[in-house]
Enzyme design. Sequence first.
Site, PDB file in Angstrom:
ATOM      1  N   LEU A  23       0.822  -1.142   0.106  1.00 43.37           N
ATOM      2  CA  LEU A  23       0.049  -0.016  -0.041  1.00 43.37           C
ATOM      3  C   LEU A  23       0.986   1.205   0.052  1.00 43.37           C
ATOM      4  CD1 LEU A  23      -2.773  -0.853   2.572  1.00 43.37           C
ATOM      5  CD2 LEU A  23      -3.044  -0.489   0.068  1.00 43.37           C
ATOM      6  N   ASP A  24       0.628   2.309  -0.697  1.00 45.03           N
ATOM      7  CA  ASP A  24       1.209   3.585  -0.671  1.00 45.03           C
ATOM      8  C   ASP A  24       1.246   3.879   0.615  1.00 45.03           C
ATOM      9  OD1 ASP A  24       1.780   3.195  -3.311  1.00 45.03           O
ATOM     10  OD2 ASP A  24       0.357   4.483  -3.998  1.00 45.03           O
ATOM     11  N   PRO A  25       2.381   4.812   1.044  1.00 48.90           N
ATOM     12  CA  PRO A  25       2.431   5.325   2.376  1.00 48.90           C
ATOM     13  C   PRO A  25       1.107   6.127   2.832  1.00 48.90           C
ATOM     14  CG  PRO A  25       4.319   5.835   1.136  1.00 48.90           C
ATOM     15  CD  PRO A  25       3.555   5.168   0.350  1.00 48.90           C
TER      16      PRO A  25
END
Length: 445
Positions: free
Chosen positions: A112-114
């Site tokens: 998952l992206d930050p």
Amino acid sequence: MGKKDKRSKLEGDDLAEAQQKGSFQLPSSNETAKLDASQWPLLLKNYDKLNVRTNHYTPHVEGVSPLKRDIKNYISSGFFNLDKPSNPSSHEVVSWIKRILRCEKTGHSGTLDPKVSGCLIVCIDRTTRLAKSQQGAGKEYICIFKLHEEVEDDRKVKQALEKLTGALFQRPPLISAVKRQLRIRTVYENKFIEYDPAQQMGIFNCICESGTYVRTICVHLGLILGCGGQMQELRRNRSGICDENENMVTMHDVLDAQYLLDTQKDESYMRHIVRPLEALLTQHKRVVVKDSCINAICYGAKILIPGILRYDDDIEVGKEIVIMSTKGEAICIAIAQMNTSTIASVDHGVVAKSKRVIMERDVYGRKWGLGPVASKKKQMVKDGLLDKFGKPNDTTPKSWAKEYVQTSTKKEVKKEETPDEEEEEAPKKKSKKSKKQESSDSDSD
């Protein structure tokens, strides 16, 4: 009037307690079962509806039901459905959990992206073997997008989202962790939820293939509407079989559970938040094998007809299935070589070949080579009726060829044939060498 079914439908904590304390083997007894088979845990659910090939086998004392493992093995063969917070990256979160639990290795089922929050399946130790199988599973997101200009009607936004379904060309965004090359990803459904014209912002639900960039979908939405668009916020609702409504835990839960275990030796909180790896495999078709062949499978053996006890309906050739024990433990993920009807009709052959072994070796005892056929074969090798590799020779009785079924694959047969060919080629090479030597001798003269 028939007899009333004394088994009651339990729910909530009562069901969890019964699943953890109950024995799900089938001992001979006149007592009625506490739970209906539809409420049995994990891979044993609806065990009575599996097709029966044979009921005759010798149960072994080794092995244990997944919910009854001791706390060390329970954690090392478990996973979290973690609610990832916004800002830290997936790798940071996973490394923090590794440090908190003091385990050997951890993994996750898809980055998952930050800035994205939501479902992140965190696998611990042995469960990391299943991380790849969950990375390819479908994902579901809820997304907030912003358009750069006003749109006359909500229906235009809805129609544009419907166009962005099916197989789509996507190029990863400028800031991304992968190479920016054009690729195809499938979007199964875009469900329009709401649009606010005043703020020029809207919400939609996206069900898509793993590796799809929802940020890119928002940019494409703006291009279709002719006004430009961007993603504002994103949350993952579902990853594989785990969604946000079931057994989701936070980082604080993990810290608290480990603190209780260290200071007060209280396992209850840890057992509540960690789920056994078998929960990831409940959607697979099942094949139940005898206890005597489990360790052979852990060492890489193929799954053969004589070792099978029960099997599911609708097994298809080439599909992934899960091989399990009678206690409900997952042994390995395998590729089916026979369908359900073939398994029911044949008396020998390879049912499946293991793709990823999950269970550790030597949990069950070594039992291969102790059957009647194997014992007879060993004796024949000893008496000289078979060669040292167990293959027929001049003294082998004709009845043995009819009785014994060779299950080796074509590849193995080819490998056996190659040494003879090499031997034939060897004299040719020698003759070439001798000619060269003769020519060199003549030159020196």
